[in-house]
Design a protein around this motif. Structure first.
Motif, short mmCIF file in Angstrom:
data_model
loop_
_atom_site.label_atom_id
_atom_site.label_comp_id
_atom_site.label_asym_id
_atom_site.label_seq_id
_atom_site.Cartn_x
_atom_site.Cartn_y
_atom_site.Cartn_z
N GLN A 262 0.85 -1.19 0.00
CA GLN A 262 0.00 0.00 0.00
C GLN A 262 0.88 1.23 0.00
OE1 GLN A 262 -3.14 -0.14 2.83
NE2 GLN A 262 -3.77 1.98 2.52
N LEU A 263 0.63 2.13 -0.95
CA LEU A 263 1.41 3.36 -1.09
C LEU A 263 0.46 4.55 -1.06
CD1 LEU A 263 3.77 2.29 -4.03
CD2 LEU A 263 4.30 2.27 -1.59
N SER A 264 0.91 5.62 -0.45
CA SER A 264 0.11 6.83 -0.39
C SER A 264 1.04 8.04 -0.42
CB SER A 264 -0.76 6.85 0.87
OG SER A 264 -1.48 8.07 0.95
N VAL A 265 0.84 8.92 -1.42
CA VAL A 265 1.62 10.14 -1.54
C VAL A 265 0.69 11.32 -1.29
CG1 VAL A 265 2.96 11.61 -3.10
CG2 VAL A 265 3.22 9.12 -3.20
N GLU A 266 1.13 12.23 -0.43
CA GLU A 266 0.32 13.41 -0.12
C GLU A 266 1.17 14.66 -0.27
OE1 GLU A 266 -2.79 13.39 0.45
OE2 GLU A 266 -3.22 11.28 0.85
N ARG A 267 0.52 15.72 -0.79
CA ARG A 267 1.10 17.06 -0.83
C ARG A 267 2.45 17.12 -1.53
NH1 ARG A 267 -0.37 15.96 4.18
NH2 ARG A 267 1.79 15.90 4.89
N LEU A 268 2.59 16.33 -2.60
CA LEU A 268 3.83 16.35 -3.36
C LEU A 268 3.92 17.64 -4.17
CD1 LEU A 268 6.40 15.07 -4.54
CD2 LEU A 268 4.95 13.89 -6.22
N GLU A 269 5.03 18.32 -4.05
CA GLU A 269 5.28 19.56 -4.78
C GLU A 269 6.46 19.37 -5.72
OE1 GLU A 269 3.38 22.24 -4.64
OE2 GLU A 269 2.06 21.35 -3.12
N LEU A 270 6.22 19.58 -7.02
CA LEU A 270 7.29 19.50 -8.02
C LEU A 270 7.42 20.89 -8.64
CD1 LEU A 270 6.29 16.12 -9.71
CD2 LEU A 270 8.12 16.50 -8.05
N ALA A 279 -1.18 10.40 -4.42
CA ALA A 279 -1.31 9.10 -5.08
C ALA A 279 -1.56 8.04 -4.02
CB ALA A 279 -0.04 8.78 -5.87
N ARG A 280 -2.37 7.05 -4.39
CA ARG A 280 -2.67 5.94 -3.49
C ARG A 280 -2.77 4.66 -4.28
NH1 ARG A 280 -5.45 10.27 -1.67
NH2 ARG A 280 -5.18 10.85 0.53
N SER A 281 -2.28 3.57 -3.66
CA SER A 281 -2.39 2.26 -4.31
C SER A 281 -2.30 1.19 -3.24
CB SER A 281 -1.28 2.07 -5.35
OG SER A 281 -1.39 0.80 -5.95
N LYS A 282 -3.10 0.14 -3.42
CA LYS A 282 -3.05 -1.01 -2.53
C LYS A 282 -3.12 -2.25 -3.41
CE LYS A 282 -5.01 -2.86 1.73
NZ LYS A 282 -6.08 -2.68 2.76
N VAL A 283 -2.00 -3.00 -3.42
CA VAL A 283 -1.87 -4.14 -4.32
C VAL A 283 -1.68 -5.40 -3.49
CG1 VAL A 283 -0.61 -5.11 -6.26
CG2 VAL A 283 -0.80 -2.64 -6.03
N LEU A 296 -5.80 -5.47 -7.29
CA LEU A 296 -5.95 -4.16 -6.68
C LEU A 296 -7.13 -4.22 -5.73
CD1 LEU A 296 -5.46 -1.65 -9.63
CD2 LEU A 296 -3.95 -2.02 -7.71
N VAL A 297 -6.87 -4.00 -4.44
CA VAL A 297 -7.97 -3.99 -3.48
C VAL A 297 -8.80 -2.72 -3.67
CG1 VAL A 297 -8.55 -3.99 -1.03
CG2 VAL A 297 -6.60 -5.33 -1.87
N ASP A 298 -8.14 -1.60 -3.82
CA ASP A 298 -8.79 -0.33 -4.13
C ASP A 298 -8.16 0.23 -5.40
OD1 ASP A 298 -10.38 -0.31 -1.76
OD2 ASP A 298 -8.57 0.28 -0.64
N PRO A 299 -8.86 1.11 -6.11
CA PRO A 299 -8.25 1.70 -7.31
C PRO A 299 -6.94 2.41 -6.98
CG PRO A 299 -10.59 2.18 -7.24
CD PRO A 299 -10.25 1.56 -5.92
N ALA A 300 -5.95 2.23 -7.85
CA ALA A 300 -4.71 3.00 -7.74
C ALA A 300 -4.98 4.38 -8.32
CB ALA A 300 -3.59 2.31 -8.49
#
Length: 968
Positions: A262-270, A279-283, A296-300
């Motif tokens: 499970q990955l979750s990205v918050e407030r990324l500034e480029l 971004a979120r993903s749970k595989v 995929l348990v939830d949509p990526a």
């Protein structure tokens, strides 16, 4: 790696062995000295330790330090039995506070530890790798507060770990938990290994967070994060092969394993690229019976508050493509159907002998959704179901997309727009190329070209794509259709919509940086309206036939478009053309276009225009407009009507000039009927010169026209009128409707209709009032007749009106000259005539409203009837006296009245007052003669210029009707 991992148990056994000897000597000091001497021979000359306790069952070492850069520990305790030691076994090992430093930037990352460790026999022997075995029985090992520091070139990793190895619940287990820290990441780690002696199972749980701005990104990365966090979690169970089995890839994936990432990205500034990225993903990954399955348990998902398109162009994307991608703010990857796998991977048994040498078979089913931040923004959906094989190193061998579905809504590519589109098909992908077959449906396409936008384009195309390393080829597997609800604004020509185009024979290739294409378009019959600013619009029907397109090069642009065998019809003007052809080309030099109307005709009977050929060349101008030159050639003649035009694409207007052309008519040569059969039916015996020049101008509001006609010494006969010496120039400000400036002037040497009207001059203008019929205003029209004047002043004639009135003025006409012109046999007359003749004419013909001519002074008439005298005398006493008196009649009153009603015969009234000295001793007579019979023979004679005879007069008097001659 395996060598240095053995340093701890080997060293412990060494120290234990020395400790036993020391125990026998009962001296711990001797044990410490012996241990340091042994470690020095192993490469640790500075090793230090303290034997804190030594018994026949337990050994405790404190402050263990193998030297600078080498591992150290706060305490090491060994529990054993003397019999076990003799067999090389211990019962329990406790390690407290070990500290290990690994410097990956040094020549010896472990401070010389690897070189000090002995090599085992397993490493010296050659042979296939196997899963290592654990010693039996496994001692209990306790690890407390271990600190491991790994130093790299860009970051340092610090680990705090504790764990144990023992036998619990009838199985050998190992657990390890702790925390991993870097300047940018903190993670909690928990590992639980079970059934270590059988088929090991490892339970994993890792959770942590990374500060994305602090990660050691490569210096070459153009857009490094300035903020944001990454939360990650990895949980699951891994099963490994049994100890002693072959360590191969096939063996590794046979057991059952599962992982959840499970990955979750918050407030990324480029900076400069994007901000507010999340971004979120749970595989879930599962390995079972040689298969790897990803679910995929939830949509990526991936979302952003904004992307800067300008930065995407720096990555090599075209500007319009970058702007289109920047509009997408969210991306979601989901299974094709809820809860199903995204990817399934199967190992292929090497013994199966697959011809392609595949090591993996895979299949996948997934949906991708990309959209904007709002519901009404761009959206892209893709669903695919695919199968294929991979090589042993996971290189793609083949991918077969058995079902590919794509939908797009509200896309924008630069100024162009697409409301919705869909594609359904299948594809095959191999390392050597791509095969794609399917049907594209697109609706609501808007294309912008220059200042114009064309909306409402619909496309249905069955496509076939073949791509290889050498290039890409695009064809149509069947006919495609393009429907245009709107068309480019080409006013004053307005094309009727919708327009449906059928596209066939498409073949497009892209190779070595070059694009080539060819196809044919069948538009059917195109209906259009020609707008005229001050006149009724015209409808046209154009059927060009199949249109061929050929693109030889895109950069630089080199293309051809052409058709032939087309037809054109303008029913309102009864104009038709066949053998219509055109060729447009770009990149071949000028002219860039050639248009030909091979056979232009008029459908009237007789035709207003003789068959002709029209050709024109179009040259591109710098303002995206056109410069046109061409000719209209009247077939069978030397008449050439040149024309030229220029258009302005931005303002959508243009001008054209027609002519000048001069037609010289000669007897037995060129006559008007060779140019216009309609004119030839009305005009004959033409001689002289007629010239013409015209101009056209158009704007989006409509078409306007102007012309100049010039006659030079032109003579002709039209019906019963003969004109000679016609000269003058007429300027038309507008042809449709007709309009001229004031005081247009034409002159003619003579206009003869029975009697010649000489020195003719016409001063006029033509006006077309809004909403009304054209008006011919005669300021003055007239000439000389028999020494007098015949003219019209200030008259108006409305073309097409039911009735027009004009009054002809007669002044000072010499009767003697008039009789001479009429050549009436046996008639002589003296005197002067004057008066006026009111004319009324329209669709019902010519009417005369009691026209009157009268002698302005006394005169004389002498009429010899010859052989008709006796016959006329027999008509009655009144006629007999009139015949005698007219032989030498001296009048003091002479008047004539003429009436021609809408229906009925011409009525002529003659009043004469005077005497004949030889009749009744000059007794005065007054004759009232009303002729109401058939006077057409007299009129026909006048019209043809035939000599009048007393016979004609006799017949007129004989048909006059009773009581029409009165004598007072």
């Amino acid at each position: 790696m395996r060598r240095w991992l053995l340093w701890l148990p080997l060293s412990v056994l060494t120290v234990v062995g020395l400790a036993i000897g020391a125990l026998l000597l009962a001296r711990t000091e001797i044990a410490e000295l012996a241990a340091r001497e042994l470690l020095e021979r192993r490469g640790f000359p500075n090793a230090q330790m303290t034997v804190a306790r030594l018994t026949h069952e337990r050994l405790e070492l404190t402050d263990v330090d193998l030297g600078p850069g080498a591992p150290e520990a706060a305490r090491i305790a060994v529990v054993y039995t003397l019999s076990g030691l003799l067999d090389g076994r211990i019962e329990r090992l406790e390690v407290d506070g070990p500290q290990v430093t690994v410097d990956l930037t040094a020549d010896q990352p472990l401070g010389g530890l690897l070189g000090a460790l002995p090599s085992g026999p397993a490493e010296a022997a050659a042979g296939p790798a196997t899963v290592p075995r654990l010693p039996e029985p496994v001692p209990t090992v306790l690890l407390r507060n271990a600190a491991v520091e790994v130093r790299g070139a860009r970051a340092t990793v610090q680990m705090s770990l504790s764990g144990r190895i023992d036998r619990r619940d009838g199985e050998t287990r190992a657990t390890l938990h702790g925390q991993v820290r870097t300047p940018h990441t903190t993670a909690d780690v928990s590992l639980d290994a079970r059934q270590l002696g059988l088929e090991p199972r490892l339970f994993v749980e890792v959770t942590g967070r990374s500060e994305l701005a602090r990660l050691p990104w490569p210096d070459a990365l153009a857009h490094r994060p300035a903020g944001g966090t990454l939360d990650f979690s990895l949980t699951g169970e891994l099963q490994f092969p049994a100890p002693g089995s072959a360590l191969t890839l096939d063996n590794l994936v046979r057991p059952a394993s599962r992982l959840a990432l499970q990955l979750s990205v918050e407030r990324l500034e480029l900076p400069g690229l994007a901000h507010g990225v999340a971004a979120r993903s749970k595989v879930h990954l599962a390995v079972s019976d040689g298969a790897l399955v990803a679910r995929l348990v939830d949509p990526a998902t991936l979302s952003t508050d904004g992307v800067q398109a300008a930065r995407l162009t720096e990555l090599g994307l075209p500007q319009d493509a970058a702007q289109m991608l920047a509009r997408f703010r969210t991306v979601a990857l989901t299974p094709w159907t809820g809860g199903h796998e995204v990817l399934e991977l199967h190992a292929v048994d090497a013994a199966s002998g697959t011809p392609d040498g595949a090591a993996w078979r895979w299949n996948g089913r997934a949906s991708l959704l990309a959209g904007g931040a709002q519901m009404d923004e761009a959206e892209l959906r893709v669903r695919a179901a695919a199968t294929g094989t991979l090589a042993r190193g996971f290189g793609l061998q083949v991918a077969r997309v058995d079902r590919l579905e794509a939908q797009a809504r509200r896309l924008a590519y630069g100024p162009h727009r697409l409301d919705r589109a869909s594609f359904t098909g299948q594809a095959t992908i191999k390392p050597g190329g791509l095969t794609l077959d399917g049907t594209l449906h697109a609706d609501g396409i808007s294309i912008v070209a220059g200042a114009q936008r064309v909306d409402g384009i619909r496309v249905a195309a069955p496509l076939a794509v073949r791509a290889t390393a050498a290039g890409t080829r695009l064809t149509l597997s069947d006919a495609a259709t393009v429907t245009m609800r709107d068309v480019p604004d080409t006013r004053p020509v307005v094309l009727d919509t919708p327009v449906k185009l059928t596209v066939t024979g498409l073949e497009a290739t892209a190779a070595a940086g070059q694009v080539q294409a060819s196809f044919r378009v069948a538009p059917g019959t195109l209906d259009a309206t020609l707008l005229r600013r001050d006149a009724g619009d015209l409808t046209a029907h154009f059927a060009p036939g199949p249109i061929s397109f050929a693109l030889e090069s895109l950069t630089p642009l080199k293309a051809r478009v052409g058709f032939d065998g087309g037809t054109l019809k303008i029913p309102g003007e009864r104009i038709a053309a066949r053998e219509v052809s055109a060729e447009f080309k770009q990149g071949y030099g000028n002219p860039v276009a050639l248009i030909t109307l091979g056979h232009l005709t008029h459908g009237g009977d007789p035709a207003a225009l003789a068959p002709s050929l029209v050709w024109m060349q179009l040259h591109a101008t710098g303002d995206q407009g056109w410069r046109v030159v061409g000719q209209q050639i009247v077939k069978g003649t030397a008449i050439r009507l040149p024309f030229a035009a220029r258009t302005d694409a931005d303002a959508r207007n243009g001008q054209a000039t027609i002519g000048p052309v001069n037609a010289r008519f000669v007897p037995e040569g060129l006559q008007p009927g060779r140019i216009s059969p309609w004119l030839g039916a009305r005009v004959r015996n033409a001689e002289g010169q007629l010239g013409m020049r015209g101009e056209l101008a158009w704007t989006p509001a409509g078409l306007t026209s102007s012309a100049t006609l010039a006659a030079t010494d032109l003579g002709f006969t039209a019906d019963a009128v003969t004109v000679s010496g016609l000269t003058g120039t007429v300027f038309f400000d507008s042809l449709t409707p007709p309009d001229t400036p004031a005081n247009q002037r034409l002159t003619a040497d003579a206009v003869t209709a029975g009697v010649p009207l000489e020195n003719v001059e016409i001063v006029f203008d033509v006006d077309s009032p809004e909403g009304g019929a054209p008006v011919l205003r005669l300021a003055r029209a007239g000439g000389t007749l028999a020494g007098g004047d015949v003219f019209v002043r200030d008259a108006e004639l409305r073309l097409g009106a039911k009735t027009n009135r004009v009054t002809v003025q007669v002044r000072d006409v010499s009767m003697s000259k008039l009789v001479g012109l009429l050549e009436v046999e046996g008639l002589r007359a003296d005197g002067t005539l004057a008066g006026e003749i009111p004319l009324r004419f329209g669709p019902g013909g010519l009417q005369i409203d009691r026209g009157k001519l009268a002698a302005v002074d006394n005169g004389r008439i002498q009429l010899e009837f010859g052989a008709a005298q006796d016959t006329l005398a027999g008509q009655g006493q009144s006629v007999g006296l009139m015949v005698r008196a007219l032989q030498d009649f001296h009048y003091d009153v002479l008047s004539l009245t003429v009436t021609r009603p809408k229906t009925g015969n011409l009525a002529l009234g003659i009043t004469m007052q005077g005497n004949n000295p030889d009749v009744l001793d000059g007794y005065p007579f007054k004759f009232n003669i009303d002729l109401t019979g058939d006077l057409e023979p007299i009129l026909a004679a006048l019209q043809t210029g035939r000599r009048l005879t007393t016979d004609l007069l006799q017949r007129a008097l004989e048909n006059r009707g009773a009581g029409d001659v009165q004598i007072q």
